[in-house]
Design an enzyme around this catalytic site. Structure first.
Site, PDB file in Angstrom:
ATOM      1  N   SER A 285      18.290  19.476  33.829  1.00 36.12           N
ATOM      2  CA  SER A 285      19.330  19.241  32.829  1.00 36.12           C
ATOM      3  C   SER A 285      18.891  19.519  31.400  1.00 36.12           C
ATOM      4  CB  SER A 285      19.835  17.799  32.918  1.00 36.12           C
ATOM      5  OG  SER A 285      20.616  17.622  34.071  1.00 36.12           O
TER       6      SER A 285
ATOM      7  N   LYS B 182      20.591  22.305  29.632  1.00 37.36           N
ATOM      8  CA  LYS B 182      21.956  22.200  29.107  1.00 37.36           C
ATOM      9  C   LYS B 182      22.012  22.372  27.588  1.00 37.36           C
ATOM     10  CE  LYS B 182      23.271  18.963  32.797  1.00 37.36           C
ATOM     11  NZ  LYS B 182      23.558  17.551  33.115  1.00 37.36           N
TER      12      LYS B 182
ATOM     13  N   TYR C 252      22.055  10.747  28.416  1.00 35.03           N
ATOM     14  CA  TYR C 252      23.114  10.206  29.269  1.00 35.03           C
ATOM     15  C   TYR C 252      23.507   8.792  28.850  1.00 35.03           C
ATOM     16  CZ  TYR C 252      21.404  14.153  31.947  1.00 35.03           C
ATOM     17  OH  TYR C 252      20.998  15.395  32.322  1.00 35.03           O
TER      18      TYR C 252
ATOM     19  N   VAL D  76      16.101  15.627  35.541  1.00 31.46           N
ATOM     20  CA  VAL D  76      15.638  14.905  36.720  1.00 31.46           C
ATOM     21  C   VAL D  76      14.396  15.545  37.331  1.00 31.46           C
ATOM     22  CG1 VAL D  76      17.886  13.942  37.269  1.00 31.46           C
ATOM     23  CG2 VAL D  76      17.224  16.166  38.231  1.00 31.46           C
TER      24      VAL D  76
ATOM     25  N   TYR E 175      24.620  28.280  36.974  1.00 32.08           N
ATOM     26  CA  TYR E 175      24.168  26.958  36.551  1.00 32.08           C
ATOM     27  C   TYR E 175      23.053  26.453  37.470  1.00 32.08           C
ATOM     28  CZ  TYR E 175      24.174  21.894  35.915  1.00 32.08           C
ATOM     29  OH  TYR E 175      23.780  20.591  35.716  1.00 32.08           O
TER      30      TYR E 175
END
Length: 617
Positions: free
Chosen positions: A69, A72, A246, A264, A194
């Protein structure tokens, strides 16, 4: 054998941080992507890269892992560059969701993802990258990531396949986005790009450099390649600050205070704008999907150096080290006898002087640490001149104090000059070294006095007498060079001897220049009164020097005060005694004296020119 400083103080700090958290075993590796369950759970690496391109790393900093992630944030920047902020905003909002990374957090009416840091927003951001198909988009993403990382990057095929075959929730999100027409065309195409983007392999060092590129206004600080247009950097950092961790983002910005992104795969990257990128790799995650060690390291760095971005109110300068030289090149304004001057030219390399300027924040202090670490091998004294420093903040002061610690532990002597305007920094250093056998020397208001202090210590270390002890008799005076015995006797007959106590004025500013002086013992200073109150030292002389020579030329007045600093004895010459044209012996003596005076003046001029070149390089 001489003790050598082998690391910078921040590298030492990073090594200590690594050792502190090495035994932390809290958390579990991610297993919802089957391939991630096979990574080494105990791997642990960290790196920090500054906007000046200095790299610090510890542990498994070069161990590759999947970016997940963290990608991103960087892909969002590419989407902003390719489509423009307005077009991207039509598809992705920037509001924190307060939910987990894989939540289906869409606006009820529009279907827009809440922000680009959750999976829904990241899939849309990938779809907005320029490219005819998934392969072309991925090629552009890889190329841009390589601008950030400064090297070619690849994809871990096993992790990609594991994500693709088990990514049912992400597939459902993609189709839901297609339902709202946020995604256009086949949703499988951007979804595949992705999945591949998340499987790109990086190291902690790569991530730190990627973070440093954002900290450096989008320019890679090592390769100088621009990875992101300057106007878009705040957009990316803003969503990292508010959404990057998050549903832990609020606590993160409260505790750590740096824009950040986690993944992660075990990575965390944090950015302090204008200063550095920090990255940690440790696969054990907490319940929110963030690296346990990663959070602990970043919290420690922020706390230990006061790096919370809301405390940072100034920008730092890249030219913090204004000049660097040794005592072999630049002496104090104390003019010493010939033997001492020659000794300082031979041994002056043992003392390093750093003239500092600007505002000493973390990166500025880190530049100083790096410079000193490279330069102090083989040297015994360090003078830090703070006269041109405008401010020393807490992180910069902490790093400088750690540097002094290392130097003093290695047997070096640290002298701080010009620190009168930095009371808090001085006080913090004094508290830190309170009770220690050795501490930095803070006694000098300007670098000239600090240079003089270190010169005295160097001369003591090689067994030369101090200027307070030295006697330079007439036959040893440079002005008497080459005089035969009878000429020396003749010259002595023309001289008076005088003595002065400390503080007595030998010559006063504005007086007629009536005498020339040869300093036999002690030290005098040349002073100028400024603003009718401030006494400024222009220079000083020790035994063996001649001063007041303007008396040899008619109709001159003294331009400054000459004052005894210590008990002084000297020879005084009335130039009128040399004006006996019918005495051939005196005429010959006068010619030799003037020749020696010209040689001394030329030597002073050559030396002054050399020092000017060093100080203005």
């Amino acid at each position: 054998m001489e003790a050598v400083v082998r690391t910078t103080s921040f590298q030492h700090y990073l090594d200590q941080l690594y050792a502190r958290f090495l035994d932390v075993r809290d958390g579990d590796v991610a297993n919802y992507i089957p391939e991630l369950a096979h990574v080494d759970a105990d791997a642990f690496g960290m790196a920090l890269v500054t906007v000046d391109g200095h790299v610090y790393q510890a542990g498994d900093s070069r161990t590759p892992f999947s970016i997940q992630s963290i990608s991103k944030a960087f892909t969002y920047g590419i989407a902003l560059e390719d489509q423009g902020p307005a077009r991207v905003a039509e598809k992705i909002d920037v509001e924190p969701s307060g939910e987990a990374f894989n939540s289906i957090s869409l606006e009820p009416k529009t279907g827009r993802p809440r922000n680009p840091m959750i999976n829904a927003g990241a899939i849309v951001a990938t779809s907005l990258v320029n490219g005819e198909d998934a392969a072309a988009r991925l090629e552009r993403i890889l190329a841009k990531f390589e601008h950030y990382a400064g090297r070619p990057l690849g994809i871990n095929p096993a992790i990609y396949e594991s994500e693709r075959s088990t990514g049912h929730r992400n597939r459902a999100i993609a189709h839901l986005l297609r339902n709202y027409e946020i995604l256009e065309g086949d949703p499988e195409e951007p979804l595949d790009a992705y999945f591949r983007q998340c499987a790109i392999e990086v190291t902690a060092r790569d991530l730190a450099l990627m973070g440093a590129t954002l900290a450096n206004d989008g320019v890679n600080p090592i390769t100088a390649v621009r990875a992101l247009p300057s106007p878009l950097v705040p957009n990316v950092l803003a969503v990292m600050a508010t959404c990057g961790m998050y549903d832990y983002s609020g606590n993160w910005i409260f505790q750590v205070g740096m824009p950040a992104k986690s993944g992660v795969g075990g990575g965390v990257v944090a950015v302090l704008p204008g200063q550095f990128g920090l990255a940690v790799y440790s696969p054990r995650l907490d319940a929110k999907g963030n690296s346990v060690r990663g959070i602990a390291v970043c919290e420690s760095v922020s706390r230990d150096f006061g790096m919370h971005m809301l405390r940072v109110t100034r920008t730092t300068t890249h030219s913090v080290v204004r000049n660097t030289y040794t005592l072999a090149d630049v002496h104090s304004n104390l003019q010493r006898d010939r033997d001492s001057a020659l000794a300082l030219r031979e041994h002056g390399h043992r003392a390093l002087v750093l003239e500092l300027t600007g505002e000493l924040m973390f990166v500025a202090a880190e530049v100083i640490s790096s410079t000193v670490a490279d330069a102090m091998s083989g040297r015994d004294w360090l003078i830090l001149d703070l006269a041109r420093v405008m401010a020393v903040d807490n992180p910069g002061g902490a790093l400088l104090t750690a540097l002094m610690d290392e130097l003093i532990d290695a047997g070096k002597i640290v002298v701080i000059a010009g620190s009168d305007g930095h009371f808090a920094f001085r006080q913090a250093v004094r508290v830190h070294f309170n009770g220690r056998d050795a501490a930095p020397v803070f006694d000098y208001a300007d670098v000239d006095r600090a240079l003089e202090y270190v010169e005295d210590r160097i001369l003591e270390s090689i067994g030369l007498p101090s200027h307070e002890q030295r006697q330079v008799h007439l036959d040893e005076q440079p002005l008497c060079k080459g005089l035969a015995a009878d000429e020396l006797d003749l010259f002595r007959s023309l001289l008076d001897e005088q003595s002065f106590r400390p503080g007595q004025v030998i010559c006063a500013e504005g007086e007629a220049a009536d005498f020339v002086y040869l300093l036999r013992h002690g030290r005098v200073r040349v002073s100028l009164t400024l603003d009718n109150k401030h006494n400024h030292r222009l220079g000083a002389y020790t035994a063996g020097w001649v001063f007041g020579e303007s008396a040899l030329f008619s109709d001159h007045n003294r331009s400054a005060d000459i004052i005894a600093d210590t008990n002084v004895s000297l020879y005084r010459l009335d130039p009128a005694r040399l004006e006996q044209p019918k005495d051939a012996r005196i005429a010959a003596l006068k010619a030799k004296l003037f020749a020696n005076l010209a040689e001394l003046s030329l030597d002073r001029l050559v030396r002054a020119n050399h020092e000017i070149r060093v100080l203005t390089k």
